[in-house]
Design a protein around this motif. Structure first.
Motif, short mmCIF file in Angstrom:
data_model
loop_
_atom_site.label_atom_id
_atom_site.label_comp_id
_atom_site.label_asym_id
_atom_site.label_seq_id
_atom_site.Cartn_x
_atom_site.Cartn_y
_atom_site.Cartn_z
N VAL A 205 0.83 -1.20 0.00
CA VAL A 205 0.00 0.00 0.00
C VAL A 205 0.86 1.24 0.00
CG1 VAL A 205 -1.64 1.35 1.34
CG2 VAL A 205 -1.97 -1.11 1.10
N THR A 206 1.85 1.30 0.90
CA THR A 206 2.68 2.49 1.02
C THR A 206 3.53 2.72 -0.21
OG1 THR A 206 2.77 2.10 3.40
CG2 THR A 206 4.38 3.64 2.48
N ALA A 207 4.02 1.64 -0.81
CA ALA A 207 4.90 1.78 -1.98
C ALA A 207 4.19 2.41 -3.15
CB ALA A 207 5.44 0.40 -2.36
N THR A 208 2.89 2.18 -3.25
CA THR A 208 2.13 2.75 -4.37
C THR A 208 1.10 3.74 -3.87
OG1 THR A 208 0.57 0.91 -4.27
CG2 THR A 208 2.45 0.65 -5.75
N ALA A 209 1.41 4.39 -2.75
CA ALA A 209 0.42 5.23 -2.07
C ALA A 209 -0.09 6.34 -2.98
CB ALA A 209 1.01 5.82 -0.81
N SER A 210 -1.38 6.55 -2.90
CA SER A 210 -2.02 7.59 -3.70
C SER A 210 -1.84 8.94 -3.03
CB SER A 210 -3.50 7.27 -3.84
OG SER A 210 -4.20 8.34 -4.43
N THR A 211 -1.87 9.97 -3.85
CA THR A 211 -1.92 11.34 -3.32
C THR A 211 -3.27 11.98 -3.62
OG1 THR A 211 -0.93 12.20 -5.36
CG2 THR A 211 0.57 11.67 -3.53
N ALA A 212 -4.20 11.15 -4.09
CA ALA A 212 -5.53 11.66 -4.43
C ALA A 212 -6.21 12.23 -3.18
CB ALA A 212 -6.39 10.54 -5.01
N PRO A 213 -6.89 13.35 -3.31
CA PRO A 213 -7.58 13.93 -2.16
C PRO A 213 -8.76 13.07 -1.72
CG PRO A 213 -8.15 15.12 -4.16
CD PRO A 213 -7.06 14.16 -4.53
N VAL A 214 -9.17 13.28 -0.49
CA VAL A 214 -10.33 12.59 0.08
C VAL A 214 -11.35 13.64 0.48
CG1 VAL A 214 -11.17 11.07 1.90
CG2 VAL A 214 -8.86 10.73 0.96
N PHE A 215 -12.58 13.50 0.00
CA PHE A 215 -13.65 14.42 0.38
C PHE A 215 -14.65 13.67 1.26
CE2 PHE A 215 -11.94 16.42 -3.40
CZ PHE A 215 -12.00 17.78 -3.10
N ILE A 216 -14.98 14.28 2.39
CA ILE A 216 -15.93 13.70 3.34
C ILE A 216 -17.18 14.58 3.35
CG2 ILE A 216 -16.33 13.04 5.74
CD1 ILE A 216 -13.21 12.95 5.98
N VAL A 217 -18.31 13.98 3.02
CA VAL A 217 -19.57 14.72 2.91
C VAL A 217 -20.66 13.96 3.64
CG1 VAL A 217 -18.91 15.74 0.69
CG2 VAL A 217 -20.17 13.58 0.72
#
Length: 408
Positions: free
Chosen positions: A5-17
């Motif tokens: 998981v960490t090696a290919t970790a995303s930088t995509a934002p997370v939106f909480i609604v």
């Protein structure tokens, strides 16, 4: 060696609604406690700075300075600027805006990105409940974003909304508002592969299991410190006193509290108004109506103006149901519906002059429908909104319209 998981970790934002008082603050405190993810206070940016304005800024001369000026005008109730609540200066914002090729996207990402950098984290999350209305815009700007909708049984969340936020004092109004929010967002979450819906009840009943599932969804490893919520102080501001408990022990003691605390008549009405949503989400005691009338428009004003009547109807299994998940943007649009829909609350506005003009326009529409043999349908047992002007319009509708009662 790094994990997969960490090696290919995303930088995509997370939106909480999610709807108000459904656990968005708790979830943002949990996610913001991850070692790689920063989450600050609510931005409300998609409402406060509409996408059309952001596109206009992107095309303007000296766009960075103008954007910073616009962001600075967005204030919390305490009078402080949005950026200041994140501990950011104009220098931080200028850096973010100056280094992004997609300027419109940067307008909405600048504050949370700068905050993540300030926290020495690789990724950011943003929590604003009402961004539930802007998920299509969010997806268009951030195609790789992870969007999490958290839902709570409205019979538990609405009493908290009335007590802490004060949007209304009418339970019926708030249940209709909740159902409208749910309907507006459900199609998106049913179709969007990068979005999930989390039930608050599942989160507090088995937090480690549910947070682990959320981590898997956003592409991060579960970290035990997430449940300690050390990031809670970063996601709330002093004026938000109703969020004071988000760093307390996670407890399932209050789920389904409505069963013992809510007035039985209100609970029956809520179970009818929100019936489809309760059933879809697996909540107990949803009730299908014995008979219903479709109403347009049907918003919180309809519920507030007719609360006692709606409660009495609910005892008999009768329900007023919204025609669809839209609400008219103009008086003319109010009357452009199929003939067999009962007229609901007439949205006149708040300013006296505007209310008078809209009332005249609504009256003209009612007369026009009468003269063209397409009379409006109206239930004589309901008020068409709150106030003397709405009552006058109701009397005209009764005189020139076709009556159709929910309660026989």
């Amino acid at each position: 060696m790094e994990s997969a998981v960490t090696a290919t970790a995303s930088t995509a934002p997370v939106f909480i609604v999610g709807p108000p008082r459904s656990g968005t603050s708790l979830l943002s405190a949990i996610i913001g406690s991850h070692s790689r993810i920063a989450c600050g206070p609510e931005t409300d940016l998609f409402r406060a700075l509409p996408i059309k304005r952001a596109r206009s800024l992107a095309q303007s001369n000296n766009r960075i300075a103008k954007t910073i000026e616009q962001l600075d005008e967005i204030r919390y109730p305490d009078g402080r600027s949005l950026a200041s609540h994140f501990g950011l200066s104009n220098k931080h914002l200028r850096k973010q805006l100056d280094t992004r090729t997609d300027f419109v996207k940067a307008v909405y990402a600048a504050i949370p990105e700068a905050f993540a950098e300030l926290q020495s984290k690789q990724r950011w999350a943003e929590k604003t409940p009402r961004h539930l209305f802007y998920v299509d815009t969010i997806r268009a700007l951030f195609p790789d974003a992870k969007i999490i909708r958290i839902i709570r049984d409205p019979r538990d969340s609405i009493p908290s909304v009335i007590k802490n936020i004060g949007l209304s004092t009418s339970y019926i109004a708030e249940f209709y508002r909740w159902m409208g929010v749910y309907m507006k967002s459900s199609k998106f979450f049913a179709q969007d592969a990068n979005s999930i819906t989390v039930r608050y009840e599942d989160l507090v009943t088995d937090p480690e299991k549910k947070v682990s599932e959320i981590c898997q969804f956003i592409g991060e490893e579960f970290e035990p410190q997430m449940l300690e919520r050390k990031g809670a102080e970063l996601v709330r501001v002093a004026s938000e006193t109703w969020k004071s408990d988000i760093d307390k022990k996670i407890s399932a003691d209050n789920i389904y509290g409505w069963k013992s605390k809510m007035d039985p008549d209100v609970a029956i009405a809520a179970s009818l108004i929100c019936s489809e949503a309760l059933s879809e989400l697996g909540y107990p005691n949803s009730r299908l109506p014995e008979r219903e009338l479709m109403v347009y428009p049907l918003g919180e004003n309809f519920g507030a103006a007719n609360e006692q009547h709606i409660l009495e109807c609910a005892k008999r299994g009768l329900r007023y149901r919204p025609y669809d998940d839209t609400y008219p943007e103009s008086i003319s649009e109010t009357f452009k519906v199929i003939p067999d829909v009962v007229l609901g609350d007439i949205p006149l506005g708040k300013k006296t002059s505007v209310r008078i003009l809209h009332a005249l326009s609504a009256s003209v529409q009612i007369v026009f429908r009468f003269l063209t043999a397409r009379p409006v349908r109206v239930d004589p047992d309901v008020d068409l909104g709150i106030g003397s002007l709405n009552r006058c319009i109701g009397k005209l509708a009764l005189l020139l319209g076709k009556q159709q009662r929910l309660a026989p």
